[in-house]
Write a protein that holds these residues in place. Structure first.
Motif, PDB file in Angstrom:
ATOM      1  N   ALA A  19       0.817  -1.034  -0.150  1.00 17.09           N
ATOM      2  CA  ALA A  19       0.011   0.085   0.108  1.00 17.09           C
ATOM      3  C   ALA A  19       0.621   1.265  -0.102  1.00 17.09           C
ATOM      4  O   ALA A  19       2.108   1.414   0.647  1.00 17.09           O
ATOM      5  CB  ALA A  19      -0.692  -0.111   1.207  1.00 17.09           C
ATOM      6  N   ASP A  20       0.187   2.245  -0.719  1.00 11.44           N
ATOM      7  CA  ASP A  20       1.344   3.438  -0.875  1.00 11.44           C
ATOM      8  C   ASP A  20       0.775   4.582  -0.067  1.00 11.44           C
ATOM      9  O   ASP A  20       1.333   5.579   0.385  1.00 11.44           O
ATOM     10  CB  ASP A  20       1.441   3.792  -2.284  1.00 11.44           C
ATOM     11  N   GLU A  21      -0.598   4.372   0.273  1.00 10.53           N
ATOM     12  CA  GLU A  21      -1.452   5.479   0.993  1.00 10.53           C
ATOM     13  C   GLU A  21      -2.132   4.847   2.098  1.00 10.53           C
ATOM     14  O   GLU A  21      -2.567   3.873   1.903  1.00 10.53           O
ATOM     15  CB  GLU A  21      -1.997   6.402   0.003  1.00 10.53           C
ATOM     16  N   GLU A  24      -8.947   5.141   2.606  1.00  9.97           N
ATOM     17  CA  GLU A  24      -9.882   6.444   2.849  1.00  9.97           C
ATOM     18  C   GLU A  24     -10.672   6.298   4.200  1.00  9.97           C
ATOM     19  O   GLU A  24     -10.844   7.641   4.748  1.00  9.97           O
ATOM     20  CB  GLU A  24     -10.810   6.265   1.826  1.00  9.97           C
ATOM     21  N   TRP A  25     -10.969   5.637   4.754  1.00  8.83           N
ATOM     22  CA  TRP A  25     -11.610   5.437   6.058  1.00  8.83           C
ATOM     23  C   TRP A  25     -10.891   5.800   7.020  1.00  8.83           C
ATOM     24  O   TRP A  25     -11.267   6.174   8.319  1.00  8.83           O
ATOM     25  CB  TRP A  25     -12.510   4.180   6.471  1.00  8.83           C
ATOM     26  N   SER A  26      -9.510   5.953   7.243  1.00  8.06           N
ATOM     27  CA  SER A  26      -8.590   6.328   8.374  1.00  8.06           C
ATOM     28  C   SER A  26      -7.942   7.605   7.889  1.00  8.06           C
ATOM     29  O   SER A  26      -7.093   7.754   7.322  1.00  8.06           O
ATOM     30  CB  SER A  26      -7.581   5.163   8.432  1.00  8.06           C
ATOM     31  N   LEU A  69       2.442   4.689   6.964  1.00 10.35           N
ATOM     32  CA  LEU A  69       1.719   5.076   5.842  1.00 10.35           C
ATOM     33  C   LEU A  69       0.872   6.474   6.335  1.00 10.35           C
ATOM     34  O   LEU A  69       0.992   7.574   5.447  1.00 10.35           O
ATOM     35  CB  LEU A  69       0.447   4.219   5.413  1.00 10.35           C
ATOM     36  N   ALA A  70       0.503   6.478   7.448  1.00 15.05           N
ATOM     37  CA  ALA A  70      -0.388   7.597   8.014  1.00 15.05           C
ATOM     38  C   ALA A  70       0.567   9.209   8.236  1.00 15.05           C
ATOM     39  O   ALA A  70       0.213  10.256   7.964  1.00 15.05           O
ATOM     40  CB  ALA A  70      -1.157   7.544   8.916  1.00 15.05           C
ATOM     41  N   THR A  71       1.699   8.696   8.740  1.00 18.12           N
ATOM     42  CA  THR A  71       2.628   9.794   8.979  1.00 18.12           C
ATOM     43  C   THR A  71       4.113   9.745   8.173  1.00 18.12           C
ATOM     44  O   THR A  71       4.855  11.054   8.578  1.00 18.12           O
ATOM     45  CB  THR A  71       3.049   9.749  10.497  1.00 18.12           C
ATOM     46  N   ASP A  72       4.421   8.888   7.387  1.00 17.30           N
ATOM     47  CA  ASP A  72       5.611   8.826   6.716  1.00 17.30           C
ATOM     48  C   ASP A  72       6.753   8.673   7.731  1.00 17.30           C
ATOM     49  O   ASP A  72       8.005   8.935   7.371  1.00 17.30           O
ATOM     50  CB  ASP A  72       5.918   9.957   5.768  1.00 17.30           C
ATOM     51  N   LYS A  73       6.578   8.287   9.149  1.00 18.04           N
ATOM     52  CA  LYS A  73       7.645   7.984  10.078  1.00 18.04           C
ATOM     53  C   LYS A  73       7.314   6.671  10.783  1.00 18.04           C
ATOM     54  O   LYS A  73       6.232   6.268  11.010  1.00 18.04           O
ATOM     55  CB  LYS A  73       7.744   9.039  11.178  1.00 18.04           C
ATOM     56  N   LYS A  74       8.260   5.956  11.150  1.00 19.76           N
ATOM     57  CA  LYS A  74       7.899   4.692  11.862  1.00 19.76           C
ATOM     58  C   LYS A  74       7.641   5.125  13.506  1.00 19.76           C
ATOM     59  O   LYS A  74       7.971   6.425  13.634  1.00 19.76           O
ATOM     60  CB  LYS A  74       9.027   3.526  12.068  1.00 19.76           C
ATOM     61  N   VAL A  75       7.040   4.401  14.207  1.00 20.01           N
ATOM     62  CA  VAL A  75       7.009   4.673  15.794  1.00 20.01           C
ATOM     63  C   VAL A  75       8.017   5.077  16.285  1.00 20.01           C
ATOM     64  O   VAL A  75       8.157   6.142  16.958  1.00 20.01           O
ATOM     65  CB  VAL A  75       6.180   3.606  16.421  1.00 20.01           C
ATOM     66  N   THR A  76       9.287   4.205  16.022  1.00 19.71           N
ATOM     67  CA  THR A  76      10.687   4.621  16.601  1.00 19.71           C
ATOM     68  C   THR A  76      11.183   5.817  16.152  1.00 19.71           C
ATOM     69  O   THR A  76      11.650   6.615  16.977  1.00 19.71           O
ATOM     70  CB  THR A  76      11.491   3.623  16.530  1.00 19.71           C
TER      71      THR A  76
END
Length: 155
Positions: A19-21, A24-26, A69-76
């Protein structure tokens, strides 16, 4: 990849869907996600627990299927940006926890040779990880021992 401490081959893992993005529901704002990640880290959750909480509970009632996908960053990466990263990397902490539990078990059951081998394997893996992290995430003079692991896990 072959298993490290046995002669068997490893089983294949499932892959995440490509998935690249985000779906839609999120449609949660990236800043709100980052705030929630930092809030969960301050409550003492590990990065993997944070990901599961965001997946299950979400932000503002909307689940977050994939933080990257949502922030372009990993949690770490988010935690590093906000100076909220844990003192010890999560994989090393989990291995230390396993080694401490095995050591406690071995004190009660000294003839359990199968778990004695498991303890040796876990401690060998810890030493390799410490060598990998030494200088970056761990101090240069850090060496693993049971007492050090207990101190780290009590924090």
């Amino acid at each position: 990849m072959a298993r490290m401490h046995t002669r068997r081959r490893g089983s294949s893992d499932s892959d995440k869907p490509v998935a690249d993005e985000p779906p839609e529901w999120s449609d949660v704002d990236a800043d709100a996600i980052e705030e929630r990640v930092v809030e969960l880290a301050e409550q003492g959750h590990s990065p993997s627990e944070i990901g599961m909480k965001l997946r299950d509970e979400g932000v503002q009632g909307t689940p977050i299927p994939d933080v990257k996908l949502a922030t372009d960053k990993k949690v770490t990466e988010i935690l590093e940006d906000h100076d909220a990263e844990p003192d010890v990397p999560e994989d090393l902490r989990n291995l230390m926890d396993r080694a401490v539990r095995l050591r406690d078990h071995m004190e009660e059951n000294p003839t359990d040779y199968q778990n004695k081998r498991a303890l040796q394997n876990a401690e060998a893996k810890i030493r390799r990880l410490v060598d990998y992290y030494r200088g970056d995430e761990m101090p240069v003079d850090f060496t693993y021992s049971y007492d050090v692991a207990v101190d780290i896990l009590e924090e």
